[in-house]
Design an enzyme around this catalytic site. Structure first.
Site, PDB file in Angstrom:
ATOM      1  N   GLY A 186       0.772  -1.238   0.000  1.00 49.42           N
ATOM      2  CA  GLY A 186       0.000   0.000   0.000  1.00 49.42           C
ATOM      3  C   GLY A 186       0.799   1.280   0.000  1.00 49.42           C
ATOM      4  O   GLY A 186       0.229   2.368   0.102  1.00 49.42           O
ATOM      5  N   GLU A 198       4.301  -6.692   1.304  1.00 48.80           N
ATOM      6  CA  GLU A 198       3.828  -7.142  -0.004  1.00 48.80           C
ATOM      7  C   GLU A 198       3.377  -5.955  -0.855  1.00 48.80           C
ATOM      8  O   GLU A 198       2.188  -5.822  -1.161  1.00 48.80           O
ATOM      9  CB  GLU A 198       2.703  -8.179   0.154  1.00 48.80           C
ATOM     10  CG  GLU A 198       1.603  -7.724   1.085  1.00 48.80           C
ATOM     11  CD  GLU A 198       0.618  -8.817   1.478  1.00 48.80           C
ATOM     12  OE1 GLU A 198       1.028  -9.984   1.588  1.00 48.80           O
ATOM     13  OE2 GLU A 198      -0.549  -8.466   1.681  1.00 48.80           O
ATOM     14  N   PRO A 199       4.325  -5.111  -1.257  1.00 46.49           N
ATOM     15  CA  PRO A 199       3.951  -3.987  -2.109  1.00 46.49           C
ATOM     16  C   PRO A 199       3.578  -4.461  -3.506  1.00 46.49           C
ATOM     17  O   PRO A 199       4.079  -5.487  -3.971  1.00 46.49           O
ATOM     18  CB  PRO A 199       5.232  -3.149  -2.149  1.00 46.49           C
ATOM     19  CG  PRO A 199       6.336  -4.121  -1.897  1.00 46.49           C
ATOM     20  CD  PRO A 199       5.772  -5.171  -0.993  1.00 46.49           C
ATOM     21  N   ARG A 239       2.053  -1.757  -6.345  1.00 45.35           N
ATOM     22  CA  ARG A 239       2.320  -0.640  -7.269  1.00 45.35           C
ATOM     23  C   ARG A 239       3.720  -0.069  -7.102  1.00 45.35           C
ATOM     24  O   ARG A 239       4.318   0.395  -8.075  1.00 45.35           O
ATOM     25  CB  ARG A 239       1.255   0.439  -7.133  1.00 45.35           C
ATOM     26  CG  ARG A 239       1.345   1.308  -5.911  1.00 45.35           C
ATOM     27  CD  ARG A 239       0.085   2.116  -5.688  1.00 45.35           C
ATOM     28  NE  ARG A 239      -1.024   1.252  -5.337  1.00 45.35           N
ATOM     29  CZ  ARG A 239      -2.255   1.378  -5.818  1.00 45.35           C
ATOM     30  NH1 ARG A 239      -2.536   2.349  -6.656  1.00 45.35           N
ATOM     31  NH2 ARG A 239      -3.203   0.555  -5.438  1.00 45.35           N
ATOM     32  N   ARG A 252      -8.755   2.916 -13.536  1.00 52.69           N
ATOM     33  CA  ARG A 252      -8.499   3.600 -12.260  1.00 52.69           C
ATOM     34  C   ARG A 252      -9.135   4.990 -12.166  1.00 52.69           C
ATOM     35  O   ARG A 252      -9.731   5.321 -11.132  1.00 52.69           O
ATOM     36  CB  ARG A 252      -6.993   3.670 -11.973  1.00 52.69           C
ATOM     37  CG  ARG A 252      -6.361   2.275 -11.777  1.00 52.69           C
ATOM     38  CD  ARG A 252      -4.921   2.345 -11.310  1.00 52.69           C
ATOM     39  NE  ARG A 252      -4.815   2.867  -9.973  1.00 52.69           N
ATOM     40  CZ  ARG A 252      -4.413   4.079  -9.672  1.00 52.69           C
ATOM     41  NH1 ARG A 252      -4.012   4.923 -10.615  1.00 52.69           N
ATOM     42  NH2 ARG A 252      -4.366   4.484  -8.427  1.00 52.69           N
ATOM     43  N   TYR A 296     -11.750   5.380  -9.093  1.00 54.88           N
ATOM     44  CA  TYR A 296     -11.497   6.195  -7.910  1.00 54.88           C
ATOM     45  C   TYR A 296     -10.763   7.500  -8.218  1.00 54.88           C
ATOM     46  O   TYR A 296      -9.856   7.883  -7.484  1.00 54.88           O
ATOM     47  CB  TYR A 296     -10.812   5.422  -6.768  1.00 54.88           C
ATOM     48  CG  TYR A 296      -9.924   4.262  -7.157  1.00 54.88           C
ATOM     49  CD1 TYR A 296     -10.313   2.956  -6.854  1.00 54.88           C
ATOM     50  CD2 TYR A 296      -8.709   4.460  -7.799  1.00 54.88           C
ATOM     51  CE1 TYR A 296      -9.512   1.883  -7.191  1.00 54.88           C
ATOM     52  CE2 TYR A 296      -7.902   3.380  -8.131  1.00 54.88           C
ATOM     53  CZ  TYR A 296      -8.318   2.101  -7.820  1.00 54.88           C
ATOM     54  OH  TYR A 296      -7.531   1.031  -8.151  1.00 54.88           O
ATOM     55  N   CYS A 340     -17.972   4.033 -24.175  1.00 53.97           N
ATOM     56  CA  CYS A 340     -19.256   4.726 -24.076  1.00 53.97           C
ATOM     57  C   CYS A 340     -19.670   4.909 -22.622  1.00 53.97           C
ATOM     58  O   CYS A 340     -20.634   4.295 -22.149  1.00 53.97           O
ATOM     59  CB  CYS A 340     -20.308   3.962 -24.859  1.00 53.97           C
ATOM     60  SG  CYS A 340     -20.063   4.208 -26.611  1.00 53.97           S
ATOM     61  N   GLU A 341     -18.925   5.701 -21.928  1.00 49.93           N
ATOM     62  CA  GLU A 341     -19.188   6.080 -20.545  1.00 49.93           C
ATOM     63  C   GLU A 341     -18.659   7.492 -20.390  1.00 49.93           C
ATOM     64  O   GLU A 341     -17.489   7.750 -20.730  1.00 49.93           O
ATOM     65  CB  GLU A 341     -18.381   5.201 -19.567  1.00 49.93           C
ATOM     66  CG  GLU A 341     -18.910   3.826 -19.321  1.00 49.93           C
ATOM     67  CD  GLU A 341     -20.151   3.806 -18.447  1.00 49.93           C
ATOM     68  OE1 GLU A 341     -20.185   4.522 -17.437  1.00 49.93           O
ATOM     69  OE2 GLU A 341     -21.090   3.085 -18.808  1.00 49.93           O
ATOM     70  N   TYR A 349      -2.094  -2.023 -11.865  1.00 49.05           N
ATOM     71  CA  TYR A 349      -3.561  -1.962 -11.799  1.00 49.05           C
ATOM     72  C   TYR A 349      -4.185  -1.362 -13.049  1.00 49.05           C
ATOM     73  O   TYR A 349      -5.228  -0.718 -12.972  1.00 49.05           O
ATOM     74  CB  TYR A 349      -4.034  -1.192 -10.560  1.00 49.05           C
ATOM     75  CG  TYR A 349      -3.561  -1.801  -9.264  1.00 49.05           C
ATOM     76  CD1 TYR A 349      -4.156  -2.949  -8.757  1.00 49.05           C
ATOM     77  CD2 TYR A 349      -2.496  -1.252  -8.568  1.00 49.05           C
ATOM     78  CE1 TYR A 349      -3.701  -3.520  -7.576  1.00 49.05           C
ATOM     79  CE2 TYR A 349      -2.040  -1.818  -7.392  1.00 49.05           C
ATOM     80  CZ  TYR A 349      -2.649  -2.951  -6.901  1.00 49.05           C
ATOM     81  OH  TYR A 349      -2.196  -3.519  -5.728  1.00 49.05           O
TER      82      TYR A 349
HETATM   83  C1  LIG Z   1      -3.740  -7.710   0.853  1.00 51.26           C
HETATM   84  C2  LIG Z   1      -3.053  -6.778  -0.066  1.00 51.26           C
HETATM   85  N1  LIG Z   1      -1.706  -6.738  -0.069  1.00 51.26           N
HETATM   86  C3  LIG Z   1      -1.020  -5.915  -0.892  1.00 51.26           C
HETATM   87  C4  LIG Z   1      -1.678  -5.084  -1.774  1.00 51.26           C
HETATM   88  C5  LIG Z   1      -0.850  -4.202  -2.673  1.00 51.26           C
HETATM   89  O1  LIG Z   1      -1.169  -2.871  -2.543  1.00 51.26           O
HETATM   90  P1  LIG Z   1      -0.292  -1.774  -3.324  1.00 51.26           P
HETATM   91  O2  LIG Z   1      -0.265  -2.181  -4.750  1.00 51.26           O
HETATM   92  O3  LIG Z   1      -1.014  -0.513  -3.107  1.00 51.26           O
HETATM   93  O4  LIG Z   1       1.060  -1.821  -2.714  1.00 51.26           O
HETATM   94  C6  LIG Z   1      -3.072  -5.073  -1.807  1.00 51.26           C
HETATM   95  C7  LIG Z   1      -3.811  -4.196  -2.726  1.00 51.26           C
HETATM   96  O5  LIG Z   1      -4.987  -4.207  -2.864  1.00 51.26           O
HETATM   97  C8  LIG Z   1      -3.791  -5.956  -0.931  1.00 51.26           C
HETATM   98  O6  LIG Z   1      -5.113  -6.006  -0.937  1.00 51.26           O
END
Ligand SMILES: Cc1ncc(COP(=O)(O)O)c(C=O)c1O
Length: 437
Positions: free
Chosen positions: A257, A292-293, A295, A331, A335, A362-363, A391
């Site tokens: 995140g 667990e990144p 993005r 995206r 959001y 068409c949105e 994403y």
């Molecule tokens: C459980 C979990 N881990 C990791 C991520 C990765 O998030 P980001 O790509 O923002 O680092 C997400 C994204 O939805 C997630 O739901």
């Protein structure tokens, strides 16, 4: 004196892949002029720079060298086998949420014991597969899932490593759709709740379930490192209590995140900052830190290339329509995500003022960029959108039956097609029994 568009280019330089530059007045990636790539492979086209994927992966790994840390790539950010293979090669583990992502990970060369499975509604067949393959862990999201995993472990008479995903009261400051903490989240077992107590009782009574860790993912696009410290503090307390209670806990996962900047005004959260705040908290505990990144590893490595189809000059402003949009990048519609844009040819020309870059779908909400400072643009020109590596295609749809784009990976002066463009036949192939034709 620098022109205004040189300023545009230099302002967005930090958002571009490492191997991107301007040569002969054209944007190039790893020596490939983007207009030639567009000619050869068509548009919309996604191009990933392998060098940037590797440098982001090393940046994360190097940030966490001070402690025992397990770094996994959240494959939901980019499920392309050719990209996942590069991250495996950089020594990362993998986070998946479905049998499809799991299969992509295996094809990319990850070993089952490098992979953990997330998800708030995993199917029985996904759980069976995870157990049969012996994944690193199944991250249990709710009590019903725990019961199913216990039953499946019993049927197969196998020990299953599990982690407990909790929802913490910690609220992150991000778009509500990117928020996964707080007690109204659909994810995880509320921390310090009767459900958490029931989870612990059930696991204690299930000898085949080994509780090896606790997990919380707070949300995405989080720029404030302090909430990771709050979360890690709560997880360390929980893990310590569980360990003292006899559970074989050795891992604390704070999820992913970390914010990335999609525009020059955007905030990011560098891995080093996350590491600096987490390492002191974890160092003395004896637990391994897991992150667990998604993005942060791949967003900057990918760019999207679109061909301009039309320009409309309305009293509401300049509207540039391109041949992709919410089908390949949902995206902004989902959001309100912000992006920036560059014209591929002569990106140093002065801006003609802000433009709306609209998609072809068409949105009315299919707008890729609002207020993009762009030079004069004509039908047929190419537009490059930076920060397109995460994403986009993993969330792509074929709305309006528009085939999904091709993907190129550039590496050391070579380019490889890693995903072919979908065809209309691909899209219609699942329509069966059209017998009245
Ligand atoms: C459980 C979990 N881990 C990791 C991520 C990765 O998030 P980001 O790509 O923002 O680092 C997400 C994204 O939805 C997630 O739901």
């Amino acid at each position: 004196m620098q022109t205004q568009t040189t300023d545009i280019y230099s302002r967005v330089r930090a958002l571009l892949p490492d191997a991107m530059s301007v040569a002969g007045d054209v944007l190039t990636l790893d020596g490939f002029a983007l207009d030639s790539l567009a000619e050869r492979y068509g548009t919309p086209l996604y191009v990933y720079d392998e060098q940037t994927i590797r440098s982001e992966a090393r940046g994360v790994r190097n940030a966490f060298t001070g402690i025992d840390a397990r770094v996994s790539f959240a494959s939901k950010a980019c499920d392309i086998v050719g990209v996942m293979r590069v991250l495996r090669d950089e020594g990362l583990d993998l986070d998946v949420v479905s049998a499809g992502e799991l299969e992509a990970g295996l094809r990319a060369g990850f070993q089952p014991e490098q992979i953990h499975l997330h998800g708030n509604c995993k199917t029985d067949s996904e759980l069976e597969l995870a157990i049969r393959l012996g994944l690193h862990a199944i991250v249990i999201d709710n009590l019903d899932e725990l019961d199913r995993v216990a039953a499946l472990a019993g049927q197969s008479d196998r020990i299953v490593n599990i982690m407990l995903r909790v929802t913490l009261a910690v609220e992150s400051t991000t778009h509500p759709h990117l928020q996964t903490s707080g007690y109204s989240s659909k994810f995880g077992i509320p921390h310090d709740s009767p459900e958490e107590a029931a989870f612990i009782r059930k696991v204690a009574g299930s000898p085949l379930l080994h509780l090896i860790g606790v997990h919380a993912h707070l949300g995405s696009q989080i720029a404030d490192p302090a909430i990771y410290a709050d979360a890690a503090g709560e997880l360390v307390d929980l893990a310590s209590r569980l360990f003292a209670g006899g559970f074989p806990i050795n891992e604390i996962s704070v999820g992913g995140g970390w914010a990335v900047a999609y525009t020059s005004e955007g905030n990011d959260l560098p891995p080093r900052t996350v590491a600096e705040i987490l390492q002191p908290l974890l160092r003395e505990t004896g637990f391994r830190l897991a992150v667990e990144p998604g993005r942060a590893l791949v967003a900057r490595s990918g760019i999207a290339l679109y061909r301009v189809g039309s320009i409309k000059r309305s009293p509401g402003g300049r509207i540039v329509s391109v041949d992709g949009g919410m089908g390949d990048n949902p995206r902004p519609a989902l959001y309100d995500a912000s992006y920036t844009a560059l014209r591929v040819r002569s990106p140093a020309d002065p801006s003609e003022g802000p433009a709306t870059i609209a998609g072809r779908y068409c949105e009315s909400g299919d707008v890729l960029v609002r207020g993009a400072p762009l030079p004069e643009v004509h039908a047929g020109d190419l537009i490059c959108i930076p920060m397109s590596g995460a994403y986009h295609l993993s969330m792509a749809s074929h709305y309006n039956l528009v085939p999904e784009p091709a993907v190129i990976l550039t590496r050391g002066g070579q380019e490889r097609l890693i995903v072919r463009r979908a065809t209309i036949d691909d899209l219609l192939a699942r329509n069966v029994n059209d017998i009245d034709r």
